[in-house]
Every structure is written in structure tokens, then in C-alpha cells.
Design a protein around this motif. Structure first.
Motif, PDB file in Angstrom:
ATOM      1  N   ARG A  91       0.904  -1.167   0.069  1.00  0.00           N
ATOM      2  CA  ARG A  91       0.202  -0.009   0.118  1.00  0.00           C
ATOM      3  C   ARG A  91       0.958   1.166  -0.002  1.00  0.00           C
ATOM      4  N   GLY A  92       0.430   2.259  -0.574  1.00  0.00           N
ATOM      5  CA  GLY A  92       0.944   3.575  -0.676  1.00  0.00           C
ATOM      6  C   GLY A  92       2.214   3.744  -1.728  1.00  0.00           C
ATOM      7  N   GLN A  93       2.110   2.545  -2.566  1.00  0.00           N
ATOM      8  CA  GLN A  93       3.198   2.384  -3.582  1.00  0.00           C
ATOM      9  C   GLN A  93       2.468   2.653  -4.941  1.00  0.00           C
ATOM     10  N   GLY A  94       1.203   3.081  -5.128  1.00  0.00           N
ATOM     11  CA  GLY A  94       0.766   3.256  -6.496  1.00  0.00           C
ATOM     12  C   GLY A  94       0.158   1.840  -6.763  1.00  0.00           C
ATOM     13  N   VAL A  95      -0.062   0.803  -6.125  1.00  0.00           N
ATOM     14  CA  VAL A  95      -0.585  -0.228  -6.632  1.00  0.00           C
ATOM     15  C   VAL A  95      -2.250  -0.199  -6.800  1.00  0.00           C
ATOM     16  N   GLY A  96      -2.625   0.481  -5.855  1.00  0.00           N
ATOM     17  CA  GLY A  96      -4.179   0.706  -5.811  1.00  0.00           C
ATOM     18  C   GLY A  96      -4.465   1.777  -6.959  1.00  0.00           C
ATOM     19  N   ALA A  97      -3.741   2.681  -7.127  1.00  0.00           N
ATOM     20  CA  ALA A  97      -4.097   3.698  -8.329  1.00  0.00           C
ATOM     21  C   ALA A  97      -3.927   2.699  -9.547  1.00  0.00           C
ATOM     22  N   ALA A  98      -3.003   1.916  -9.812  1.00  0.00           N
ATOM     23  CA  ALA A  98      -3.017   1.206 -10.934  1.00  0.00           C
ATOM     24  C   ALA A  98      -4.104   0.347 -11.383  1.00  0.00           C
ATOM     25  N   LEU A  99      -4.538  -0.241 -10.193  1.00  0.00           N
ATOM     26  CA  LEU A  99      -5.763  -1.132 -10.298  1.00  0.00           C
ATOM     27  C   LEU A  99      -7.085  -0.205 -10.616  1.00  0.00           C
ATOM     28  N   MET A 100      -7.029   0.805 -10.115  1.00  0.00           N
ATOM     29  CA  MET A 100      -8.172   1.983 -10.523  1.00  0.00           C
ATOM     30  C   MET A 100      -8.063   2.463 -11.899  1.00  0.00           C
ATOM     31  N   ASN A 101      -6.996   2.700 -12.279  1.00  0.00           N
ATOM     32  CA  ASN A 101      -6.829   3.195 -13.667  1.00  0.00           C
ATOM     33  C   ASN A 101      -7.297   2.150 -14.643  1.00  0.00           C
ATOM     34  N   ALA A 102      -6.899   0.548 -14.309  1.00  0.00           N
ATOM     35  CA  ALA A 102      -7.607  -0.400 -15.166  1.00  0.00           C
ATOM     36  C   ALA A 102      -9.050  -0.557 -15.078  1.00  0.00           C
ATOM     37  N   VAL A 103      -9.500  -0.192 -13.880  1.00  0.00           N
ATOM     38  CA  VAL A 103     -10.899  -0.668 -13.605  1.00  0.00           C
ATOM     39  C   VAL A 103     -11.632   0.755 -14.631  1.00  0.00           C
ATOM     40  N   GLU A 104     -11.111   2.090 -14.441  1.00  0.00           N
ATOM     41  CA  GLU A 104     -11.628   3.200 -15.286  1.00  0.00           C
ATOM     42  C   GLU A 104     -11.525   2.722 -16.658  1.00  0.00           C
TER      43      GLU A 104
END
Length: 148
Positions: A91-104
Motif C-alpha cells: 500500500r502507498g506505492q501506487g498499486v491501488g491507483a494502477a488497479l483503479m486506472n485499469a478499472v476505469e
């Protein structure tokens, strides 16, 4: 570096392990839902995206659906983030953001113009992560239950 892609059948055990951390369940509830997903029941979730680290290990996932009604969104086809999880040490390393970008991207490919999500009222960490990725809070609710 993290890679985000659709889950593969051979990764069912890792998905189940992470699901159990996000939504603790008794028995084989997660295993049944995962088996149904891989056998073609692709409505809830409709898609599962996973984050894979440089060693090929699954370190997070996002489950998505399409809903016709989502609080704060226009009626119609709305992509919905049903579940979003990243292993604590990543967490806090951009993994969640990468997942969210793929969801978008997935949502746009499904013809959706909006993405909805939710979190529990007390989950401040998740709410902050949603806000950091551009979500706007639209409503707060308290849900009730009564046995009949």
C-alpha cells in the motif's frame, strides 16, 4: 513496477486469500463465488483485475460490475467497484491507483460514463484513497435490517 491484468483460473487460490482478508467469511463462500466466476457466471463480479509484482506474485485485486443505478450517478450503465484490495506491504506505492486506472479503462470499454464505489462509514483509509484518486463523496447512508 506493477502489472494489472485480468485474473486467470490458476490464480483462484490467491484471489480467495486476498478476498478473505478484505471480506472475512466462514466456510467456502469465497471459493464457491470464485468457481462460479471461472465457470462463466460473470455478473457479480463481471470482471476481476489483479495487480502482479515483478516476481509474478498477486498483490491486489479489483472486482467490478455494471449497475443500472448507483447513488449520485446518472441512471444507465454505471461501472461499479465492488471490491478493491492491496496487500498491506504494497500500500502507498501506487498499486491501488494502477488497479483503479485499469478499472476505469474497463468501465469505458463497457460503454460506461461513470464509475461508482462505496466504503464503510468508518473506513477512513479507503475514503481517503478514493478521494485521492478523484472520487467525490455523493451520499452517506445507514443501512438497517430486521428479521421476519
Amino acid at each position: 513496477m506493477v502489472l494489472v491484468r485480468a485474473i486467470e483460473p490458476g490464480e483462484a487460490a490467491d484471489w480467495e486469500r486476498m478476498r478473505q482478508k478484505l471480506w472475512p467469511a466462514h466456510g467456502a463462500a469465497h471459493a464457491r463465488e470464485i468457481a462460479a466466476f471461472f465457470h462463466g457466471e460473470r455478473s457479480d463480479p463481471a470482471e476481476v483485475l489483479v495487480a502482479v509484482d515483478e516476481r509474478g506474485e498477486l498483490i491486489g485485486f479489483a472486482e467490478t460490475t455494471i449497475r443500472s443505478h448507483v447513488e449520485g450517478c446518472r441512471p444507465g450503465r454505471v461501472a461499479y467497484l465492488e471490491g478493491w484490495f492491496v496487500e498491506e506491504m504494497h500500500r502507498g506505492q501506487g498499486v491501488g491507483a494502477a488497479l483503479m486506472n485499469a478499472v476505469e479503462e474497463w468501465g469505458r470499454a463497457q460503454g460506461c460514463g461513470e464509475l461508482g464505489s462505496d466504503t464503510e462509514l468508518t473506513n477512513d483509509r479507503s475514503a481517503a484513497a478514493h478521494r485521492a484518486l478523484g472520487f467525490a463523496e455523493v451520499e452517506r447512508i445507514v443501512c438497517f435490517r430486521k428479521s421476519l
